[in-house]
Enzyme design. Structure first.
Site, PDB file in Angstrom:
ATOM      1  N   LYS A   1       7.215   7.236  36.000  1.00 31.53           N
ATOM      2  CA  LYS A   1       5.994   6.753  36.650  1.00 31.53           C
ATOM      3  C   LYS A   1       5.175   6.025  35.600  1.00 31.53           C
ATOM      4  CE  LYS A   1       3.807   7.256  40.679  1.00 31.53           C
ATOM      5  NZ  LYS A   1       4.321   7.354  42.024  1.00 31.53           N
TER       6      LYS A   1
ATOM      7  N   GLY B   1      -6.550  10.725  55.485  1.00 32.77           N
ATOM      8  CA  GLY B   1      -6.241   9.483  54.757  1.00 32.77           C
ATOM      9  C   GLY B   1      -5.559   8.495  55.675  1.00 32.77           C
TER      10      GLY B   1
ATOM     11  N   GLY C   1      -4.672   5.202  55.077  1.00 37.90           N
ATOM     12  CA  GLY C   1      -4.245   4.018  54.329  1.00 37.90           C
ATOM     13  C   GLY C   1      -2.940   3.492  54.890  1.00 37.90           C
ATOM     14  N   ASN C   2      -2.152   2.885  54.006  1.00 35.35           N
ATOM     15  CA  ASN C   2      -0.900   2.258  54.452  1.00 35.35           C
ATOM     16  C   ASN C   2       0.008   3.237  55.185  1.00 35.35           C
ATOM     17  OD1 ASN C   2      -1.472  -0.270  53.305  1.00 35.35           O
ATOM     18  ND2 ASN C   2      -0.965   0.547  51.277  1.00 35.35           N
ATOM     19  N   VAL C   3       0.124   4.455  54.649  1.00 34.98           N
ATOM     20  CA  VAL C   3       1.032   5.429  55.261  1.00 34.98           C
ATOM     21  C   VAL C   3       0.347   6.153  56.421  1.00 34.98           C
ATOM     22  CG1 VAL C   3       2.424   7.494  54.875  1.00 34.98           C
ATOM     23  CG2 VAL C   3       2.258   5.762  53.073  1.00 34.98           C
TER      24      VAL C   3
HETATM   25  P1  NAD Z   1      -3.514   4.097  50.380  1.00 39.44           P
HETATM   26  O1  NAD Z   1      -4.282   3.932  49.121  1.00 39.44           O
HETATM   27  O2  NAD Z   1      -3.131   2.928  51.202  1.00 39.44           O
HETATM   28  O3  NAD Z   1      -4.316   5.098  51.387  1.00 39.44           O
HETATM   29  C1  NAD Z   1      -4.971   6.252  50.981  1.00 39.44           C
HETATM   30  C2  NAD Z   1      -6.125   6.454  51.968  1.00 39.44           C
HETATM   31  O4  NAD Z   1      -6.725   7.728  51.709  1.00 39.44           O
HETATM   32  C3  NAD Z   1      -7.225   5.401  51.825  1.00 39.44           C
HETATM   33  O5  NAD Z   1      -7.568   4.870  53.101  1.00 39.44           O
HETATM   34  C4  NAD Z   1      -8.397   6.199  51.225  1.00 39.44           C
HETATM   35  O6  NAD Z   1      -9.667   5.706  51.624  1.00 39.44           O
HETATM   36  C5  NAD Z   1      -8.128   7.578  51.782  1.00 39.44           C
HETATM   37  N1  NAD Z   1      -8.743   8.677  51.043  1.00 39.44           N
HETATM   38  C6  NAD Z   1      -8.890   8.808  49.700  1.00 39.44           C
HETATM   39  N2  NAD Z   1      -9.467   9.999  49.416  1.00 39.44           N
HETATM   40  C7  NAD Z   1      -9.682  10.612  50.605  1.00 39.44           C
HETATM   41  C8  NAD Z   1     -10.225  11.870  50.981  1.00 39.44           C
HETATM   42  N3  NAD Z   1     -10.676  12.741  50.077  1.00 39.44           N
HETATM   43  N4  NAD Z   1     -10.261  12.193  52.289  1.00 39.44           N
HETATM   44  C9  NAD Z   1      -9.808  11.328  53.230  1.00 39.44           C
HETATM   45  N5  NAD Z   1      -9.276  10.120  52.936  1.00 39.44           N
HETATM   46  C10 NAD Z   1      -9.221   9.781  51.642  1.00 39.44           C
HETATM   47  O7  NAD Z   1      -2.241   4.965  49.965  1.00 39.44           O
HETATM   48  P2  NAD Z   1      -0.871   5.119  50.774  1.00 39.44           P
HETATM   49  O8  NAD Z   1       0.099   4.120  50.285  1.00 39.44           O
HETATM   50  O9  NAD Z   1      -1.158   5.245  52.236  1.00 39.44           O
HETATM   51  O10 NAD Z   1      -0.380   6.529  50.214  1.00 39.44           O
HETATM   52  C11 NAD Z   1      -0.985   7.734  50.641  1.00 39.44           C
HETATM   53  C12 NAD Z   1      -0.426   8.894  49.836  1.00 39.44           C
HETATM   54  O11 NAD Z   1       0.991   8.952  50.029  1.00 39.44           O
HETATM   55  C13 NAD Z   1      -0.634   8.782  48.310  1.00 39.44           C
HETATM   56  O12 NAD Z   1      -0.811  10.081  47.788  1.00 39.44           O
HETATM   57  C14 NAD Z   1       0.678   8.212  47.816  1.00 39.44           C
HETATM   58  O13 NAD Z   1       0.943   8.571  46.476  1.00 39.44           O
HETATM   59  C15 NAD Z   1       1.650   8.890  48.770  1.00 39.44           C
HETATM   60  N6  NAD Z   1       2.901   8.158  48.933  1.00 39.44           N
HETATM   61  C16 NAD Z   1       2.874   6.876  49.367  1.00 39.44           C
HETATM   62  C17 NAD Z   1       4.073   6.176  49.519  1.00 39.44           C
HETATM   63  C18 NAD Z   1       4.101   4.775  50.047  1.00 39.44           C
HETATM   64  O14 NAD Z   1       5.191   4.288  50.398  1.00 39.44           O
HETATM   65  N7  NAD Z   1       2.981   4.088  50.147  1.00 39.44           N
HETATM   66  C19 NAD Z   1       5.288   6.812  49.205  1.00 39.44           C
HETATM   67  C20 NAD Z   1       5.270   8.127  48.781  1.00 39.44           C
HETATM   68  C21 NAD Z   1       4.065   8.802  48.646  1.00 39.44           C
END
Ligand code: NAD
Length: 362
Positions: A80, A179, A181-183
């Site tokens: 990482k 949360g 976000g993207n996922v």
């Molecule tokens: P992202 O940054 O697009 O979304 C994260 C969301 O969480 C944001 O909308 C943010 O405003 C919100 N957030 C932050 N703190 C918060 C809180 N305390 N309470 C509520 N909402 C909160 O990230 P993502 O790509 O959607 O990934 C989400 C999680 O999944 C991360 O931990 C990431 O490491 C993990 N992950 C993502 C992927 C991927 O393919 N994107 C793969 C494996 C793991």
């Protein structure tokens, strides 16, 4: 540009501290294991208080990647990178080009992709100087592109699996997604399409408004979502959300989500277990994204990704079966299965030394 790289080792993990002050670049790459292949894991772009915080995050996330890649059956080790987000205005393209030079100095031992704070566009900039980066837009019928929808699919299938092995239908089940976000947002859409009832929270009102424009959901406050009366709690924000403060307040029977490193400490799994809450190990269920990245690295067809992501519930089932048979928490079982897979792989014949010439002007 002057790029300086300093190597060190901590409890078997190799660390490469890098710095290119003229491009506002500083950070660290942690390589946890090369036993199964090059160390693959995302590049996190975040504001850290100090070097100790960066190191702790990089090391923890790199170990998680080793376990995730092993459990997903990928020919990849674990690593990482974390990059310090400058506080002042900065040239993003110059910063990520300099990061590409760091990858070149590591000669492909570490493969980067997106993570929190980075985008496919950032990875395209890195690719303009280095071949050791993935998560780029897909071309032709080959795998590639944003890994997030694949992560969301793996989490969705895992939630469906956990409910069904406990005799519950997805339709009508209440699911709290922390949360959006993207996922998280994609997961909500998939769950809604199958009749689940949603409770959602995000620290950004915009994210909530965006989702709720087309998906009905009850909105909870970010500091109370874990207390919602739901069947499944799905942490999809940042890590550490399952801790000694939140766990006693969780009312869901199942925790299944995308966030990496959901358990704040190794003792928190025991706390969940003692409360009868089933925790699906994060790195088993959120492997969809890295499965897509690995397919891109291997030059596989896009169609193969779907078949591989569909196997996530099978692997989760193997972990949960063993947990039930032994009475041990699922994350202990998953950790020991991952360690066995890594140990049984041949040790890498040679460690490539880093390119010392990187420590001069380039
Ligand atoms: P992202 O940054 O697009 O979304 C994260 C969301 O969480 C944001 O909308 C943010 O405003 C919100 N957030 C932050 N703190 C918060 C809180 N305390 N309470 C509520 N909402 C909160 O990230 P993502 O790509 O959607 O990934 C989400 C999680 O999944 C991360 O931990 C990431 O490491 C993990 N992950 C993502 C992927 C991927 O393919 N994107 C793969 C494996 C793991």
């Amino acid at each position: 540009m002057t790029l300086r790289i300093r190597a060190s080792e901590e409890e078997g993990q190799r660390l490469f501290w890098f710095e290119a002050p003229s491009c506002d670049l500083s950070g660290v790459v942690a390589i946890d294991s090369l036993a199964l292949g090059p160390a693959a894991g995302g590049c996190r772009f975040w504001r850290y208080d100090d070097a100790a915080g960066m190191q702790a995050d990089a090391r923890r996330l790199a170990r998680g990647m080793s376990y995730k890649n092993a459990m997903a059956g990928l020919p990849l080790g674990g690593g990482k990178s974390v990059v310090q987000r400058p506080q002042h205005p900065f040239d993003r393209a110059a910063l990520f080009r300099a990061f590409g030079q760091v990858l070149n100095a590591l000669k492909g031992e570490y493969l980067a992709a997106e993570d929190v704070g980075t985008t496919p566009r950032d990875m395209e900039i890195v690719r303009s100087v280095s071949p050791h980066v993935f998560g780029l837009p897909a071309k032709d019928a080959l795998a590639g592109g944003d890994p997030s929808p694949w992560t969301a699919l793996g989490v969705f299938l895992s939630i469906e699996h956990v409910l069904s092995r406990n005799g519950l239908p997805l339709a009508g089940s209440r699911i709290a997604v922390q949360g959006l976000g993207n996922v998280g947002a994609d997961l909500c859409r998939k769950l809604h399409a199958r009749g689940a009832v949603l409770v959602v929270a995000d620290v950004h009102d915009q994210a909530i408004a965006h989702l709720c424009a087309d998906v009905p959901a009850e909105v909870a406050s970010p500091d109370a979502i874990h207390r919602s009366r739901v069947d499944v709690f799905a942490p999809c924000a940042l890590g550490g959300g399952l801790n000694s403060k939140t766990i006693p307040e969780i009312s869901a029977r199942f925790v299944v989500g995308a966030a990496n490193n959901q358990l704040a400490s190794p003792w928190d799994e025991a706390l969940l277990h003692s409360r009868g809450i089933l925790y699906a190990p994060d790195y088993v269920v959120n492997a969809g994204g890295i499965i897509n990245v690995a397919a891109e690295y291997l030059g596989s067809a896009q169609g193969e990704v779907l078949a591989r992501v569909r196997r996530i519930p099978e692997r989760l089932s193997a972990v949960l079966d063993r947990a039930e048979a032994t009475g041990r928490p699922p994350s202990h079982i998953a950790d020991s299965m991952a360690r066995d897979l890594i140990a049984s792989a041949a040790a890498p014949a040679n460690r490539t030394p880093i390119d010392e010439s990187a420590a001069r002007s380039i």
